[in-house]
Design a protein around this motif. Structure first.
Motif, short mmCIF file in Angstrom:
data_model
loop_
_atom_site.label_atom_id
_atom_site.label_comp_id
_atom_site.label_asym_id
_atom_site.label_seq_id
_atom_site.Cartn_x
_atom_site.Cartn_y
_atom_site.Cartn_z
N GLU A 1 0.83 -1.21 0.00
CA GLU A 1 0.00 0.00 0.00
C GLU A 1 0.86 1.25 0.00
OE1 GLU A 1 -3.94 -1.78 2.34
OE2 GLU A 1 -2.25 -0.94 3.48
N ASN A 2 1.97 1.23 0.73
CA ASN A 2 2.90 2.37 0.72
C ASN A 2 3.44 2.62 -0.68
OD1 ASN A 2 3.93 3.79 3.37
ND2 ASN A 2 3.39 1.71 3.97
N VAL A 3 3.82 1.56 -1.38
CA VAL A 3 4.37 1.70 -2.73
C VAL A 3 3.28 2.16 -3.68
CG1 VAL A 3 5.39 0.44 -4.66
CG2 VAL A 3 6.17 0.00 -2.32
N TRP A 4 2.09 1.59 -3.56
CA TRP A 4 0.96 1.92 -4.45
C TRP A 4 0.61 3.40 -4.37
CZ3 TRP A 4 -4.77 1.30 -3.05
CH2 TRP A 4 -5.57 1.34 -4.20
N LEU A 5 0.67 3.97 -3.15
CA LEU A 5 0.33 5.39 -2.97
C LEU A 5 1.26 6.31 -3.77
CD1 LEU A 5 -0.48 5.77 0.84
CD2 LEU A 5 -2.03 6.15 -1.07
N MET B 1 5.91 -5.92 -7.09
CA MET B 1 6.86 -5.86 -5.99
C MET B 1 7.50 -7.23 -5.76
SD MET B 1 5.22 -3.49 -3.00
CE MET B 1 6.63 -3.81 -1.92
N LYS B 2 6.67 -8.26 -5.72
CA LYS B 2 7.19 -9.60 -5.49
C LYS B 2 8.16 -10.01 -6.58
CE LYS B 2 3.22 -11.25 -2.80
NZ LYS B 2 2.05 -12.16 -2.76
N LYS B 3 7.82 -9.67 -7.84
CA LYS B 3 8.71 -10.04 -8.95
C LYS B 3 10.02 -9.27 -8.88
CE LYS B 3 9.01 -10.54 -13.95
NZ LYS B 3 10.39 -10.04 -13.99
N LYS B 4 9.92 -7.95 -8.64
CA LYS B 4 11.13 -7.13 -8.58
C LYS B 4 12.02 -7.57 -7.43
CE LYS B 4 11.55 -3.87 -10.87
NZ LYS B 4 12.18 -3.63 -12.19
N ALA B 5 11.42 -7.83 -6.27
CA ALA B 5 12.19 -8.29 -5.12
C ALA B 5 12.87 -9.61 -5.41
CB ALA B 5 11.28 -8.42 -3.90
N GLY B 6 12.15 -10.51 -6.09
CA GLY B 6 12.74 -11.80 -6.45
C GLY B 6 13.86 -11.65 -7.45
N ASP B 7 13.69 -10.76 -8.42
CA ASP B 7 14.73 -10.54 -9.45
C ASP B 7 16.04 -10.10 -8.83
OD1 ASP B 7 12.94 -11.23 -11.41
OD2 ASP B 7 12.49 -9.17 -12.02
N TYR B 8 15.95 -9.30 -7.77
CA TYR B 8 17.15 -8.71 -7.19
C TYR B 8 17.53 -9.30 -5.84
CZ TYR B 8 16.72 -5.30 -10.92
OH TYR B 8 16.64 -4.70 -12.15
N GLY B 9 16.88 -10.40 -5.46
CA GLY B 9 17.26 -11.09 -4.23
C GLY B 9 16.98 -10.31 -2.97
N LEU B 10 15.93 -9.48 -2.97
CA LEU B 10 15.56 -8.69 -1.80
C LEU B 10 14.31 -9.29 -1.18
CD1 LEU B 10 16.03 -5.18 -3.42
CD2 LEU B 10 17.51 -6.16 -1.68
N GLN B 11 14.43 -9.81 0.03
CA GLN B 11 13.29 -10.44 0.68
C GLN B 11 12.33 -9.37 1.21
OE1 GLN B 11 14.89 -12.98 3.71
NE2 GLN B 11 15.40 -14.61 2.29
N ARG C 1 14.49 -2.56 2.64
CA ARG C 1 14.25 -3.32 1.41
C ARG C 1 13.01 -2.84 0.69
NH1 ARG C 1 14.50 -8.66 4.59
NH2 ARG C 1 16.47 -8.36 5.66
N VAL C 2 11.97 -2.51 1.46
CA VAL C 2 10.75 -1.98 0.85
C VAL C 2 11.06 -0.70 0.09
CG1 VAL C 2 8.46 -1.00 1.32
CG2 VAL C 2 9.22 -3.04 2.54
N GLU C 3 11.85 0.19 0.71
CA GLU C 3 12.20 1.45 0.06
C GLU C 3 13.00 1.22 -1.23
OE1 GLU C 3 11.13 4.35 0.65
OE2 GLU C 3 11.18 4.93 2.76
N ILE C 4 13.92 0.27 -1.19
CA ILE C 4 14.74 -0.01 -2.38
C ILE C 4 13.86 -0.57 -3.50
CG2 ILE C 4 16.58 -1.49 -3.29
CD1 ILE C 4 17.95 -1.22 -0.54
N VAL C 5 12.97 -1.50 -3.17
CA VAL C 5 12.08 -2.07 -4.18
C VAL C 5 11.16 -0.98 -4.75
CG1 VAL C 5 10.15 -3.66 -4.56
CG2 VAL C 5 12.15 -4.42 -3.29
#
Length: 508
Positions: A99-103, A118-128, A145-149
């Motif tokens: 929701e934070n990212v969506w806003l 988000m899930k795909k981008k996090a998976g692509d770059y190894g960020l849990q 990690r949320v901020e980086i994604v």
């Protein structure tokens, strides 16, 4: 020739108490990873906020891809392909990560689509990243990690990272470096703010050094040493840490069979936690973010008073159900990992923030001795070399590293008998980190029992007499720091310490 991705010329910014930037110029090429290095309060964050439109310069020019631009707000920065991950996060605690990212997106996507991306981008770059969890249930490392994604989802052409690895494990750091190298190869430019000289030398192509708001050098960090970069940054090499042989005293803090169910659905249950902390030693606890550190610290500090009677003892007294005030009265002090919001109230002055854990200035009937609070804050500013506009400066006006020095100094100056500190040098420069670590060791040499919880393994190996690892809410056996290896600690971080526990029990 290709125009520079970013070119700053003569940027200056004056605040009432300090000139944050003084005629600063730098150039970043397409696909370049460019480090911005400087001690706490050197003007790095202010300069990057100017590039991102969060702060307006008093003078100077900004060019993006060869075109002169005026970036009046972050929305305009994003339109120019600029994204930034701040050292202090800008997330709403009561909303989920997704929701934070969506806003912050203007794409018209649904929440479900953003969550999937988000899930795909996090998976692509190894960020849990767990996109569905509310932010208030995340650790500092998970919030980062949320901020980086979030920044990566905007497909930036210039990505600004302010202390991105300060709470990442060594394995996660290498994963992030791979991400950044991949982005650079794809043409994205990266401005990388860090105090970790080894990282800058390993990752970055160019480095601009600031001191006191001015540029003191522009070098290829791959051709420099840590010593030469330190001299450019602080004018000298940081003092070497003197770690004397410990002289153990009595057991100060004892935890026996501490098991706690999480107080929210996203928490980590603590399972059979047991440890002894003696006067005159530093015990370090390592672990990947989100493995029970928050829950353990809450139980030890008194924020969570649900522990079973007898499971927590301070100098032999049962404190399982005692709150923070009672524990402080017995000599236990605590430095939380979140500087703003828990370690300090952002809108309060430094003098006012001394009252959070130092009650010397309180008089009868709740009256506050204002002069005493200001005198204490002034003493901390001087003794711990905090760059601030005096005792009346509000906490949020300080750089992250200077606020950290003030908070740690506030607790050390109280002469605690037991000090529990989380992430003691998060986001501070090499000189300040050396100062904080030396102060912690001096406290230990004076007979204080010190417990350090950190995700920075090098720091723990340098500071600690003994090490333990927390994984999935369980504590490993302790090992002498001199006998610890990165490989062993790495295995224990994955929870692979049952065999070691069995061997320890057999020896006992």
């Amino acid at each position: 020739m290709t125009a520079p991705r970013l070119e700053l010329t003569g940027i200056s910014k004056q605040y009432p108490a300090v000139k944050a930037n003084d005629n600063v110029s730098l150039t970043v090429q397409p696909g370049e990873i460019h480090a911005l290095l400087g001690e706490n309060g050197a003007g790095k964050s202010t300069l990057m906020k100017i590039v991102f439109g969060a702060v307006q310069p008093d003078s100077g020019q900004i060019q993006v891809d060869g075109q002169a631009v005026q970036i009046r707000n972050p929305h305009e920065a994003k339109a120019h392909g600029i994204a930034m991950v701040f050292q202090h996060f800008s997330l709403f605690d009561t909303l989920t990560a997704a929701e934070n990212v969506w806003l912050g997106l203007d794409s018209g996507e649904t929440l479900a689509e953003v969550t999937a991306r988000m899930k795909k981008k996090a998976g692509d770059y190894g960020l849990q990243v767990d996109a569905t969890r509310p932010v208030h249930s995340l650790s500092v490392g998970e919030c980062q990690r949320v901020e980086i994604v979030r920044a990566l989802l905007s497909e930036p052409r210039l990505l600004i990272l302010d202390e991105p690895t300060s709470v990442l494990t060594p394995m996660a750091v290498q994963s992030l470096f791979n991400t950044l190298r991949q982005l650079a190869q794809e043409g994205c430019s990266i401005l990388y703010i860090s105090h970790k000289l080894d990282e800058i030398r390993e990752l970055c192509h160019q480095c601009t050094v600031l001191r006191g708001g001015r540029v003191t050098g522009a070098v290829d960090p791959r051709q420099e040493t840590n010593a030469s970069l330190s001299r450019l940054m602080i004018g000298a090499e940081p003092p070497k840490l003197v770690h004397r042989e410990s002289r153990l005293g009595d057991v100060a803090l004892e935890v026996k069979a501490l098991s706690l169910a999480p107080d929210n659905i996203y928490g980590v249950p603590l399972q059979g936690i047991a440890l002894q902390l003696r006067a005159g030693e530093v015990l370090g606890i390592a672990g990947v973010s989100g493995n029970g550190q928050q829950e353990l610290l809450a139980a030890l500090s008194g924020e969570d008073c649900r522990a079973a009677a007898g499971s927590l003892r301070l100098f032999g007294q049962d404190i399982a159900r005692a709150g923070p005030t009672r524990r402080r009265a017995l000599g236990l002090h605590f430095v939380p990992e979140e500087r703003l919001g828990r370690g300090a109230v952002p809108s309060l002055s430094l003098a006012g923030n001394t009252l959070l854990s130092r009650r010397e200035s309180l008089r009868r009937f709740g009256w506050i001795d204002v002069a005493a609070t200001r005198a204490l804050a002034a003493k901390l500013i001087e003794n711990f070399k905090v760059k601030a506009g005096g005792p009346d400066a509000v906490a949020k006006s300080l750089s992250g590293g200077n606020l950290q020095k003030f908070i740690v100094g506030r607790e050390i100056d109280a002469r605690p008998k037991v000090l529990i500190v989380a992430q003691p040098t998060w986001g501070v420069d090499v000189g300040a980190a050396a100062q904080i670590r030396a102060e912690l060791l001096a406290l230990r040499d004076a007979g204080c029992a010190v417990l350090v919880v950190s995700e920075e393994l090098d720091e723990l190996l340098e500071l600690s007499d003994r090490l333990m690892v927390i994984a999935r809410g369980r504590l490993s056996p302790s090992v002498a720091a001199r006998d610890a290896s990165v490989e062993r600690i790495g295995q224990w971080m994955a929870g692979l310490f049952d065999e070691a526990q069995e061997a320890s029990h057999a020896q006992a």
